[in-house]
Design a protein around this motif. Structure first.
Motif, mmCIF file in Angstrom:
data_model
loop_
_atom_site.group_PDB
_atom_site.id
_atom_site.type_symbol
_atom_site.label_atom_id
_atom_site.label_comp_id
_atom_site.label_asym_id
_atom_site.label_seq_id
_atom_site.Cartn_x
_atom_site.Cartn_y
_atom_site.Cartn_z
ATOM 1 N N TRP A 130 107.643 -4.776 34.292
ATOM 2 C CA TRP A 130 108.503 -3.650 34.663
ATOM 3 C C TRP A 130 108.007 -2.454 33.864
ATOM 4 C CZ3 TRP A 130 111.701 0.111 32.830
ATOM 5 C CH2 TRP A 130 112.783 0.549 33.604
ATOM 6 N N ALA A 131 107.405 -1.477 34.547
ATOM 7 C CA ALA A 131 106.736 -0.376 33.844
ATOM 8 C C ALA A 131 107.210 0.963 34.386
ATOM 9 C CB ALA A 131 105.220 -0.488 34.007
ATOM 10 N N PRO A 132 107.804 1.810 33.535
ATOM 11 C CA PRO A 132 108.265 3.129 33.997
ATOM 12 C C PRO A 132 107.094 4.078 34.235
ATOM 13 C CG PRO A 132 108.550 2.948 31.631
ATOM 14 C CD PRO A 132 108.044 1.611 32.099
ATOM 15 N N LEU A 133 107.214 4.886 35.269
ATOM 16 C CA LEU A 133 106.242 5.923 35.595
ATOM 17 C C LEU A 133 106.968 7.262 35.707
ATOM 18 C CD1 LEU A 133 104.078 4.072 38.283
ATOM 19 C CD2 LEU A 133 103.323 4.793 36.018
ATOM 20 N N PRO A 134 106.245 8.374 35.762
ATOM 21 C CA PRO A 134 106.909 9.673 35.910
ATOM 22 C C PRO A 134 107.785 9.749 37.167
ATOM 23 C CG PRO A 134 104.627 9.978 35.241
ATOM 24 C CD PRO A 134 104.792 8.516 35.566
ATOM 25 N N ASP A 135 108.698 10.719 37.169
ATOM 26 C CA ASP A 135 109.566 11.015 38.315
ATOM 27 C C ASP A 135 110.515 9.866 38.654
ATOM 28 O OD1 ASP A 135 108.285 13.523 38.634
ATOM 29 O OD2 ASP A 135 106.696 12.563 39.793
ATOM 30 N N GLY A 136 110.886 9.073 37.652
ATOM 31 C CA GLY A 136 111.867 8.017 37.874
ATOM 32 C C GLY A 136 111.356 6.802 38.620
ATOM 33 N N VAL A 137 110.046 6.690 38.771
ATOM 34 C CA VAL A 137 109.445 5.555 39.483
ATOM 35 C C VAL A 137 109.231 4.391 38.511
ATOM 36 C CG1 VAL A 137 107.401 4.786 40.779
ATOM 37 C CG2 VAL A 137 108.348 7.080 41.147
ATOM 38 N N VAL A 138 109.340 3.179 39.019
ATOM 39 C CA VAL A 138 109.060 1.978 38.238
ATOM 40 C C VAL A 138 107.994 1.164 38.967
ATOM 41 C CG1 VAL A 138 109.988 -0.236 37.425
ATOM 42 C CG2 VAL A 138 111.324 1.856 37.157
ATOM 43 N N ARG A 139 106.958 0.782 38.254
ATOM 44 C CA ARG A 139 105.918 -0.094 38.803
ATOM 45 C C ARG A 139 106.302 -1.547 38.496
ATOM 46 N NH1 ARG A 139 100.439 0.449 39.491
ATOM 47 N NH2 ARG A 139 101.100 2.280 40.663
ATOM 48 N N LEU A 140 106.357 -2.380 39.518
ATOM 49 C CA LEU A 140 106.605 -3.815 39.382
ATOM 50 C C LEU A 140 105.322 -4.559 39.719
ATOM 51 C CD1 LEU A 140 110.058 -4.122 41.212
ATOM 52 C CD2 LEU A 140 109.655 -3.884 38.754
ATOM 53 N N VAL A 141 104.958 -5.503 38.871
ATOM 54 C CA VAL A 141 103.800 -6.370 39.128
ATOM 55 C C VAL A 141 104.237 -7.781 38.810
ATOM 56 C CG1 VAL A 141 101.381 -6.856 38.643
ATOM 57 C CG2 VAL A 141 102.241 -4.523 38.377
ATOM 58 N N ALA A 142 103.983 -8.709 39.725
ATOM 59 C CA ALA A 142 104.428 -10.090 39.523
ATOM 60 C C ALA A 142 103.451 -11.054 40.165
ATOM 61 C CB ALA A 142 105.820 -10.294 40.134
#
Length: 384
Positions: free
Chosen positions: A210-222
């Motif tokens: 669970w990784a936060p990115l700019p502009d309130g986006v979250v990157r999910l990798v599983a």
């Protein structure tokens, strides 16, 4: 239009290829960069630039503009649902960049392309490489449209399925199985998780990043068995419900994009074959655990660009053997580190209490936390 001759032909205009060319341009060496795609991709896997990579990018003027586009993550946490098992702060890193920079790979590529353009370079598209004939003075490279380019040096920065590596006859070690299956997506979520840190959730079904990115986006990798080509919001919500927080669960409010990929743990048998040189994913691929892949590729690229510039200035080309000899063990170590993180996440149920106890014990030891922070940040790879 492609030139008939060039000192350096860089195949692939991802972060690695752009960083090689920008580094060379900083030394006054003009490289020809080609890519088979008509335009840069708008989606990408990598989402973090670590401290050591920022130190390296500072040398080519790319760190500051990249930092302006990202958000700092000051801590890395390992969790088992609601429990924080390990918390690794970056505030003690011996670098001006005491954080992990969370920024999409597309932004990293854009900054590197701008640095290259500022130094007079550009990417030629779309040109698909189809042939490679090395000889004692360089190599002749052929393209799908019938064009040929004579190059003194050819840099393979064309990714996991590298045509350069294949045509140069460089073996790519690794198992014959299909590889690990990963799902990734950028989403917006209602979440109680801190937006200034990355979380690695450990679950019996596999890890979830669970990784936060700019502009309130979250990157999910599983890791998931047989990931769907186009995951929908319901699939991502199910992943969070299965592996994420319980007391205050995340809720997916928007899916921006999603995809899948497979990864083997592989390292090329050599990073140099005569006039052919490899860097980035063309030379090494591994699990995305720890966010190490693109970072290692960028550091490969700057090291290779510096070395090639020395050789083109008259130094012996055995310096390039030194590049290959120095970078390959780092790739082996990073692949092993990523594999250990993945296996840590998938410990069988009977072993999880002991694993969790061990991680919580490490979290109480500042020297141990500091060593992990150095490793994640790539600073253990910094020359002494």
């Amino acid at each position: 239009m492609l030139p008939e001759r060039t000192d350096v032909l860089v195949v692939g205009a991802g972060p690695t290829g752009l960083a090689v060319a920008a580094t060379l341009a900083g030394h006054g060496v003009e490289a020809t960069v080609v890519d088979r795609l008509a335009r840069p991709p708008v989606t990408s896997r990598a989402a973090v630039v670590h401290a050591h990579t920022l130190d390296v990018l500072e040398r080519i003027g790319a760190a500051a503009p990249l930092v302006a586009r990202g958000i700092p993550s000051t801590r890395f946490t390992v969790r088992d649902r609601d429990r924080v098992l390990l918390s690794v702060p970056f505030r003690t890193l011996p670098s001006p960049y005491r954080y992990a920079l969370m920024v999409s790979q597309t932004e990293t590529e854009a900054v590197l392309a701008e640095r290259l353009a500022a130094r007079g370079g550009r990417v030629l598209r779309p040109y698909e490489m189809t042939g490679l004939t090395p000889d004692g003075d360089g190599a002749t490279v052929r393209f799908a449209g019938g064009e040929t380019v004579r190059a003194r040096w050819v840099v393979g920065a064309d990714g996991m399925h590298s045509r350069v590596r294949e045509l140069a006859g460089i073996r790519f070690g690794g198992p014959a199985d299909p590889g690990e299956s990963f799902l990734l997506a950028d989403v917006r979520v209602e979440s109680a998780l801190p937006r200034d840190q990355v979380a690695l959730f450990l679950a019996g079904q596999g890890p979830l990043v669970w990784a936060p990115l700019p502009d309130g986006v979250v990157r999910l990798v599983a890791t998931v068995p047989d990931a769907p080509r186009d995951p929908d919001a319901a699939r991502l919500q199910a992943l969070l419900d299965e592996r994420g927080p319980v007391r205050r669960p995340d809720r997916v409010t928007e899916l921006l994009w999603g995809s899948r990929f497979r990864i083997h743990h592989r390292v090329a048998e050599t990073f140099r074959a005569g006039p052919v040189l490899l860097a980035g994913d063309s030379a090494h691929v591994h699990s995305p655990a720890g966010g190490q892949g693109m970072n290692l590729g960028i550091c490969d690229a700057v090291a290779l660009g510096d070395t090639l510039a020395e050789v083109l200035a008259g130094r012996p080309d055995t310096l390039l053997d030194g590049y290959a000899a120095a970078r390959r063990p780092l790739a082996e170590e990073v692949a092993s580190f990523a594999d250990r993180l993945t296996r840590l996440a998938t410990v069988p149920a009977a072993g999880r209490p002991l694993r969790n106890l061990l991680l919580r014990g490490i979290s109480l030891l500042p020297p141990a936390r500091h060593r992990i922070a150095l490793r994640l940040a790539g600073l253990t790879h910094r020359p002494g």
